[in-house]
Design a protein around this motif. Structure first.
Motif, PDB file in Angstrom:
ATOM      1  N   LEU A 282       2.570   7.433  -4.500  1.00  0.00           N
ATOM      2  CA  LEU A 282       3.538   8.617  -3.813  1.00  0.00           C
ATOM      3  C   LEU A 282       4.772   8.060  -3.068  1.00  0.00           C
ATOM      4  CD1 LEU A 282       3.782  11.566  -2.585  1.00  0.00           C
ATOM      5  CD2 LEU A 282       2.076  10.798  -1.072  1.00  0.00           C
ATOM      6  N   SER A 283       4.283   6.967  -2.749  1.00  0.00           N
ATOM      7  CA  SER A 283       5.451   6.273  -1.980  1.00  0.00           C
ATOM      8  C   SER A 283       6.737   5.646  -2.865  1.00  0.00           C
ATOM      9  CB  SER A 283       5.261   5.262  -0.819  1.00  0.00           C
ATOM     10  OG  SER A 283       4.423   5.778   0.169  1.00  0.00           O
ATOM     11  N   ALA A 284       6.287   5.393  -4.203  1.00  0.00           N
ATOM     12  CA  ALA A 284       6.763   4.465  -5.020  1.00  0.00           C
ATOM     13  C   ALA A 284       7.694   5.532  -5.772  1.00  0.00           C
ATOM     14  CB  ALA A 284       6.077   3.731  -5.905  1.00  0.00           C
ATOM     15  N   ASP A 285       7.498   6.804  -5.697  1.00  0.00           N
ATOM     16  CA  ASP A 285       8.114   7.606  -6.583  1.00  0.00           C
ATOM     17  C   ASP A 285       9.335   8.330  -6.113  1.00  0.00           C
ATOM     18  OD1 ASP A 285       8.674  10.130  -8.188  1.00  0.00           O
ATOM     19  OD2 ASP A 285       6.924  10.018  -9.041  1.00  0.00           O
ATOM     20  N   ALA A 286      10.371   8.302  -6.540  1.00  0.00           N
ATOM     21  CA  ALA A 286      11.685   9.121  -5.877  1.00  0.00           C
ATOM     22  C   ALA A 286      11.485  10.558  -5.659  1.00  0.00           C
ATOM     23  CB  ALA A 286      12.851   8.846  -6.665  1.00  0.00           C
ATOM     24  N   GLU A 287      10.641  11.147  -6.435  1.00  0.00           N
ATOM     25  CA  GLU A 287      10.613  12.614  -6.138  1.00  0.00           C
ATOM     26  C   GLU A 287       9.480  12.911  -5.131  1.00  0.00           C
ATOM     27  OE1 GLU A 287      10.729  11.674  -9.583  1.00  0.00           O
ATOM     28  OE2 GLU A 287      12.799  12.116  -9.455  1.00  0.00           O
TER      29      GLU A 287
ATOM     30  N   ARG B 150       0.575  -1.267   0.228  1.00  0.00           N
ATOM     31  CA  ARG B 150      -0.087  -0.007   0.087  1.00  0.00           C
ATOM     32  C   ARG B 150       0.683   1.293   0.090  1.00  0.00           C
ATOM     33  NH1 ARG B 150      -2.156  -1.020   4.290  1.00  0.00           N
ATOM     34  NH2 ARG B 150      -1.179   0.371   5.709  1.00  0.00           N
ATOM     35  N   ARG B 151       2.005   1.330   0.800  1.00  0.00           N
ATOM     36  CA  ARG B 151       2.620   2.486   0.934  1.00  0.00           C
ATOM     37  C   ARG B 151       3.904   2.583  -0.051  1.00  0.00           C
ATOM     38  NH1 ARG B 151       3.641   2.823   7.592  1.00  0.00           N
ATOM     39  NH2 ARG B 151       1.452   2.623   8.135  1.00  0.00           N
ATOM     40  N   TYR B 152       4.385   1.734  -0.535  1.00  0.00           N
ATOM     41  CA  TYR B 152       5.666   1.852  -1.448  1.00  0.00           C
ATOM     42  C   TYR B 152       5.279   0.893  -2.635  1.00  0.00           C
ATOM     43  CZ  TYR B 152       7.385   2.525   3.336  1.00  0.00           C
ATOM     44  OH  TYR B 152       7.557   3.281   4.663  1.00  0.00           O
ATOM     45  N   GLY B 153       4.292   0.581  -3.153  1.00  0.00           N
ATOM     46  CA  GLY B 153       3.857  -0.139  -4.417  1.00  0.00           C
ATOM     47  C   GLY B 153       4.873  -1.256  -4.614  1.00  0.00           C
ATOM     48  N   LEU B 154       5.538  -1.871  -3.501  1.00  0.00           N
ATOM     49  CA  LEU B 154       6.466  -3.132  -3.694  1.00  0.00           C
ATOM     50  C   LEU B 154       6.051  -4.132  -4.555  1.00  0.00           C
ATOM     51  CD1 LEU B 154       9.366  -3.476  -3.027  1.00  0.00           C
ATOM     52  CD2 LEU B 154       8.508  -4.841  -1.118  1.00  0.00           C
ATOM     53  N   VAL B 155       4.793  -4.706  -4.527  1.00  0.00           N
ATOM     54  CA  VAL B 155       4.347  -5.667  -5.161  1.00  0.00           C
ATOM     55  C   VAL B 155       2.706  -5.239  -5.506  1.00  0.00           C
ATOM     56  CG1 VAL B 155       5.720  -7.570  -4.310  1.00  0.00           C
ATOM     57  CG2 VAL B 155       3.542  -6.852  -2.974  1.00  0.00           C
TER      58      VAL B 155
END
Length: 314
Positions: A154-159, A71-76
């Motif tokens: 939002l969490s997955a985007d480096a910016e 949910r927070r980082y879009g890891l999978v």
């Protein structure tokens, strides 16, 4: 539904066992044979998909942590059953294992997500999957799920910006049923109101009036455009399909420093130069208007740059 336990999402909490041989989420450890049996679609030529309880055993990561990393980082990005249950691929399992190893080595999960994003999961592919997930949640009229996908972007985007996902939403509108179009706009309106409410009004904060014609595509475009202005020192105000005299009055009432008109110059053909007490931007060029261009991010940057330098953007 997925089994929940309490755990910090920033560490790969292990699914241990109690003295009775049960794991901490109330089920006995499953065997390799049970894993195969639990896999969905594990027949020849069909990729196996695993429910979250199986993935927890395969990776040693608590289900709560798996869901938080998703949910927070879009890891999978797991598939979903019609009932909403998560189903993970073998590739998802390997990504979770790799992330767990990095976290155990002292790497933050946000950095681990970015490290695994390339080359295993190219950013373009990640963005496409996020958009697909968003559309799935929109089809289900699931506003909480839509918000969760946005949070993951939002969490997955480096910016640290979710604009890449938001800016693609107007392109979805022509393919959506009317109900989903209206639901999307309602969700965007709520998001815009919430973000404006969260901001503390700054002295001298300038207001931009964002307007759209009646058609759904341009209404969505205007909402997304306005969302991107929040946080840039500009405070957007929305106005839908206004009469031209009402538009001119609104500019004066809120003391707008600029007007953004969705739909192109043709949609505002009756608007004469000088009718508005503020510069007016449209997507295409037109007499008396400043051009925005077609790409959402560039158009928004054009307005922000113009108002910060007071220079002609053309």
């Amino acid at each position: 539904m997925d089994t929940a336990t309490s755990s910090s999402p920033d560490a790969p909490v292990r699914a241990g066992r109690d003295h009775g041989g049960h794991d901490r989420i109330g089920r006995r450890p499953i065997s390799n044979a049970q894993v195969v049996t639990a896999a969905v679609g594990a027949g020849a030529g069909v990729a196996a998909l695993f429910p979250i309880r199986v993935v927890s055993r395969l990776t040693g990561i608590n289900p709560v942590t798996i869901r938080a990393w998703e949910r927070r980082y879009g890891l999978v990005m797991p598939e979903r059953t019609p009932g909403g249950h998560r189903l993970y691929s073998r590739a998802d399992v390997e990504v979770l294992r790799a992330a767990s190893r990095l976290v155990e080595q002292g790497v933050s999960i946000s950095r681990a997500s970015r490290l695994l994003d390339d080359p295993v999961h190219p950013r373009e592919h990640r963005e496409d999957r996020l958009l697909e997930r968003f559309q799935e949640r929109l089809h289900a009229l699931d506003e909480d799920g839509m918000s969760a996908v946005l949070e993951a972007s939002l969490s997955a985007d480096a910016e640290g910006t979710d604009e890449q996902l938001l800016d693609r939403l107007p392109g979805l509108v022509p393919t959506l049923p009317r109900l989903e179009q209206r639901f999307l706009d309602g969700w965007l309106e709520g998001l815009l109101a919430f973000r404006i409410y969260q901001r503390v009004a700054q002295p001298g904060e300038r207001r931009v009036l964002v307007c759209s014609p009646t058609d759904p595509a341009h209404r969505t475009w205007a909402l997304v455009f306005a969302l991107g202005l929040v946080g840039s020192g500009l405070r957007p105000a929305m106005l839908y399909a206004p009469r031209l005299d009402d538009l001119a009055e609104a500019v004066q009432r809120i003391d707008a420093v600029a007007v953004v008109l969705g739909g192109g110059a043709r949609a505002w053909a009756g608007l004469a130069p000088g009718m508005l007490a503020a510069p007016a931007f449209v997507e295409d060029a037109g007499e008396g208007f400043l051009p925005l261009g077609q790409e959402m991010g560039d158009a928004r940057a054009r307005v922000i740059s113009f108002l910060s330098t007071d220079a002609d953007p053309s």
